[in-house]
Enzyme design. Structure first.
Site, PDB file in Angstrom:
ATOM      1  N   ARG A  57     -11.436  -3.372   0.547  1.00 16.59           N
ATOM      2  CA  ARG A  57     -10.453  -3.759   1.583  1.00 16.59           C
ATOM      3  C   ARG A  57      -9.452  -4.775   1.042  1.00 16.59           C
ATOM      4  O   ARG A  57      -8.314  -4.850   1.498  1.00 16.59           O
ATOM      5  CB  ARG A  57     -11.181  -4.303   2.825  1.00 16.59           C
ATOM      6  CG  ARG A  57     -10.245  -4.830   3.915  1.00 16.59           C
ATOM      7  CD  ARG A  57     -10.945  -5.015   5.264  1.00 16.59           C
ATOM      8  NE  ARG A  57     -12.179  -5.750   5.166  1.00 16.59           N
ATOM      9  CZ  ARG A  57     -12.275  -7.087   5.101  1.00 16.59           C
ATOM     10  NH1 ARG A  57     -11.189  -7.829   5.127  1.00 16.59           N
ATOM     11  NH2 ARG A  57     -13.455  -7.668   5.012  1.00 16.59           N
ATOM     12  N   TYR A 110      12.615   3.585  14.730  1.00 21.66           N
ATOM     13  CA  TYR A 110      11.569   4.583  14.939  1.00 21.66           C
ATOM     14  C   TYR A 110      10.770   4.207  16.197  1.00 21.66           C
ATOM     15  O   TYR A 110      10.495   3.027  16.429  1.00 21.66           O
ATOM     16  CB  TYR A 110      10.686   4.607  13.685  1.00 21.66           C
ATOM     17  CG  TYR A 110       9.363   5.285  13.873  1.00 21.66           C
ATOM     18  CD1 TYR A 110       9.283   6.626  14.221  1.00 21.66           C
ATOM     19  CD2 TYR A 110       8.175   4.584  13.706  1.00 21.66           C
ATOM     20  CE1 TYR A 110       8.060   7.240  14.405  1.00 21.66           C
ATOM     21  CE2 TYR A 110       6.952   5.195  13.873  1.00 21.66           C
ATOM     22  CZ  TYR A 110       6.906   6.530  14.230  1.00 21.66           C
ATOM     23  OH  TYR A 110       5.693   7.129  14.407  1.00 21.66           O
ATOM     24  N   ASP A 182      13.396  -1.667   7.021  1.00 22.50           N
ATOM     25  CA  ASP A 182      12.605  -0.441   6.888  1.00 22.50           C
ATOM     26  C   ASP A 182      13.489   0.559   6.154  1.00 22.50           C
ATOM     27  O   ASP A 182      14.479   1.055   6.697  1.00 22.50           O
ATOM     28  CB  ASP A 182      12.211   0.070   8.273  1.00 22.50           C
ATOM     29  CG  ASP A 182      11.313   1.303   8.191  1.00 22.50           C
ATOM     30  OD1 ASP A 182      11.406   2.042   7.193  1.00 22.50           O
ATOM     31  OD2 ASP A 182      10.544   1.533   9.141  1.00 22.50           O
ATOM     32  N   LYS A 207       6.167   9.327   3.694  1.00 26.34           N
ATOM     33  CA  LYS A 207       7.457  10.010   3.713  1.00 26.34           C
ATOM     34  C   LYS A 207       7.933  10.244   2.270  1.00 26.34           C
ATOM     35  O   LYS A 207       7.227  10.846   1.488  1.00 26.34           O
ATOM     36  CB  LYS A 207       8.446   9.202   4.563  1.00 26.34           C
ATOM     37  CG  LYS A 207       7.893   8.851   5.959  1.00 26.34           C
ATOM     38  CD  LYS A 207       7.504  10.073   6.759  1.00 26.34           C
ATOM     39  CE  LYS A 207       7.077   9.789   8.182  1.00 26.34           C
ATOM     40  NZ  LYS A 207       5.742   9.233   8.367  1.00 26.34           N
TER      41      LYS A 207
HETATM   42  C1  LIG Z   1      11.464   4.907   9.697  1.00 30.43           C
HETATM   43  C2  LIG Z   1       9.993   4.903   9.906  1.00 30.43           C
HETATM   44  N1  LIG Z   1       9.311   3.766   9.748  1.00 30.43           N
HETATM   45  C3  LIG Z   1       7.977   3.704   9.917  1.00 30.43           C
HETATM   46  C4  LIG Z   1       7.258   4.829  10.293  1.00 30.43           C
HETATM   47  C5  LIG Z   1       5.786   4.711  10.518  1.00 30.43           C
HETATM   48  O1  LIG Z   1       5.105   5.197   9.423  1.00 30.43           O
HETATM   49  P1  LIG Z   1       3.594   5.735   9.507  1.00 30.43           P
HETATM   50  O2  LIG Z   1       3.616   6.977  10.320  1.00 30.43           O
HETATM   51  O3  LIG Z   1       3.207   5.920   8.078  1.00 30.43           O
HETATM   52  O4  LIG Z   1       2.795   4.664  10.176  1.00 30.43           O
HETATM   53  C6  LIG Z   1       7.922   6.042  10.465  1.00 30.43           C
HETATM   54  C7  LIG Z   1       7.191   7.245  10.857  1.00 30.43           C
HETATM   55  O5  LIG Z   1       7.734   8.291  11.084  1.00 30.43           O
HETATM   56  C8  LIG Z   1       9.331   6.082  10.280  1.00 30.43           C
HETATM   57  O6  LIG Z   1      10.028   7.214  10.459  1.00 30.43           O
END
Ligand SMILES: Cc1ncc(COP(=O)(O)O)c(C=O)c1O
Length: 388
Positions: A57, A110, A182, A207
């Site tokens: 962890r 998101y 992000d 992604k």
């Molecule tokens: C721009 C963005 N940030 C964060 C996330 C969250 O990522 P996760 O699904 O790996 O938790 C997503 C998920 O689609 C996203 O599109």
């Protein structure tokens, strides 16, 4: 000493098979714990002075390798992996803000991030103001003396607004706050937010960084000091990445540069075609001249805008989706090497009321296309057949 079969079985495999040379591809370190030959070695691992792993962890060798790779790509001192993109965002937010503090975030985020900011952080005593981050005056007005963090998406999900990172970093820093970005839609192949003043850069690993829809994780990159603070939160929350997912991400990462070039080229070509198509009401892509931040996008993204675009369809969405069956599937994620389609109103933004979605500009006719690396001629033929 001869041991019984019971003891031999219990201790089996503790000595790895010898080999000459080193493996070109690091193995998956599945061990949840490391054994030490002295209290001194144990202390060196737990105090961090040896930098060696001791408990899964707290960090596996695979996560450490991925962290070094992403820090190098982002041009930051350090990085730390999380169990998911949401875990990474939570670790970043909690490293910077505590009860009584305030966060300003872009309303174009998101849906999961939107929910974390508006439904969870206030329960912990962290106030959150949502603003249109493309409106620098609105951002300035939202910053308060107790604002610790300004959070934006480099390219927003799903409407592809572009964050003016240099201006936002200057604003945040002038108010004693940090900027977190992000950068999931961009990836470090196309944008390195730290070069534009960001203090923390966050990605969902599931992604573009992994790229094949087969790994779950998140990562935060930044200064060593900030990243150690994020790591502490993630370890305490139990939100660190699995060795397997870190390892899978590393395999995908090797082709990031090639993939992003192909994604970006294909997305631009599709945006150009769709924006002139009679069945399409509107296309959201930073490489189109009618995009409100076209010039900013060109400045920040000289190597392309990645593979994401959204569009509003005229007519029956169900029929369009059905016509793409077996070609471009409806799949609520993004950034795979194969193209996928998503319906933001029913997936990423389903937790929002119809009025809240409308206020953000996310209509019930909006579809988001994650453009893959297929042959562009084939992709255009599939889309045109579905639109015919
Ligand atoms: C721009 C963005 N940030 C964060 C996330 C969250 O990522 P996760 O699904 O790996 O938790 C997503 C998920 O689609 C996203 O599109």
């Amino acid at each position: 000493m001869t041991y019984t079969p019971q003891t031999l079985a219990a201790r089996a495999g503790e000595e790895a098979a010898p080999h000459s040379g080193r493996p070109l591809i690091e193995g998956i370190a599945a061990s949840t714990v490391y054994a030490f030959d002295s209290l001194t070695d144990l202390e060196a691992a737990l105090s961090g002075s040896s930098g060696l792993p001791f408990y899964y962890r707290n960090g596996t060798p695979n996560a450490a390798t991925l962290e070094r790779a992403v820090a190098a790509l982002e041009g930051t001192e350090a990085a730390v992996c999380a169990a998911s993109g949401m875990g990474a965002l939570l670790g970043a937010f909690l490293a910077i803000a505590a009860a009584g503090d305030h966060i300003v975030a872009d309303q174009q985020a998101y849906g999961g991030t939107f929910a974390l900011l508006t439904a969870e952080l206030p329960r912990l005593g962290i106030e959150v103001s949502l603003v249109d981050a493309t409106d620098l005056e609105a951002v300035t007005a939202a910053l308060r003396p107790n604002t610790r963090l300004l959070h934006v998406e480099a390219l927003s999900n799903p409407l592809m607004t572009v964050a003016d990172l240099p201006a936002l970093a200057e604003l945040a820093h002038a108010h004693g706050a940090r900027l977190s970005v992000d950068s999931t839609f961009a990836s470090p192949a196309l944008l390195r937010p730290a070069e534009h003043g960001a203090d923390l850069v966050v990605h969902s690993l599931s992604k573009y960084l992994s790229g094949h829809s087969n790994a779950m994780g998140g990562i935060v990159a930044g200064s060593r000091e900030l990243i150690e603070s994020v790591r502490l939160r993630l370890v305490r929350l139990g939100a660190t990445v699995s060795a397997f997912d870190a390892w899978m991400t590393l395999q995908g990462l090797k082709t990031l540069g090639l993939r992003m070039r192909a994604h970006a080229g294909n997305a631009q070509a599709i945006a150009d075609v769709l924006s002139n198509h009679p069945r399409i009401e509107r296309v959201y892509h930073p490489g189109l001249e009618d995009h409100p931040q076209f010039e900013l996008a060109q400045r920040l993204f000289p190597e392309g805008y990645g593979g994401m675009l959204s569009f509003e369809l005229r007519g029956d969405l169900e029929e369009f989706v059905a016509r793409l069956r077996g070609k471009i599937p409806l799949a609520p994620s993004l950034a795979d090497v194969a193209s996928t389609l998503s319906y933001p109103a029913g997936t990423s933004h389903r937790a929002l009321s119809p009025e809240a979605r409308a206020a953000l500009g996310i209509s019930d006719q909006l579809l988001r296309l994650s453009v893959g690396i297929e042959d562009i001629g084939d992709l255009l033929a599939d889309l045109e057949a579905a639109l015919a």
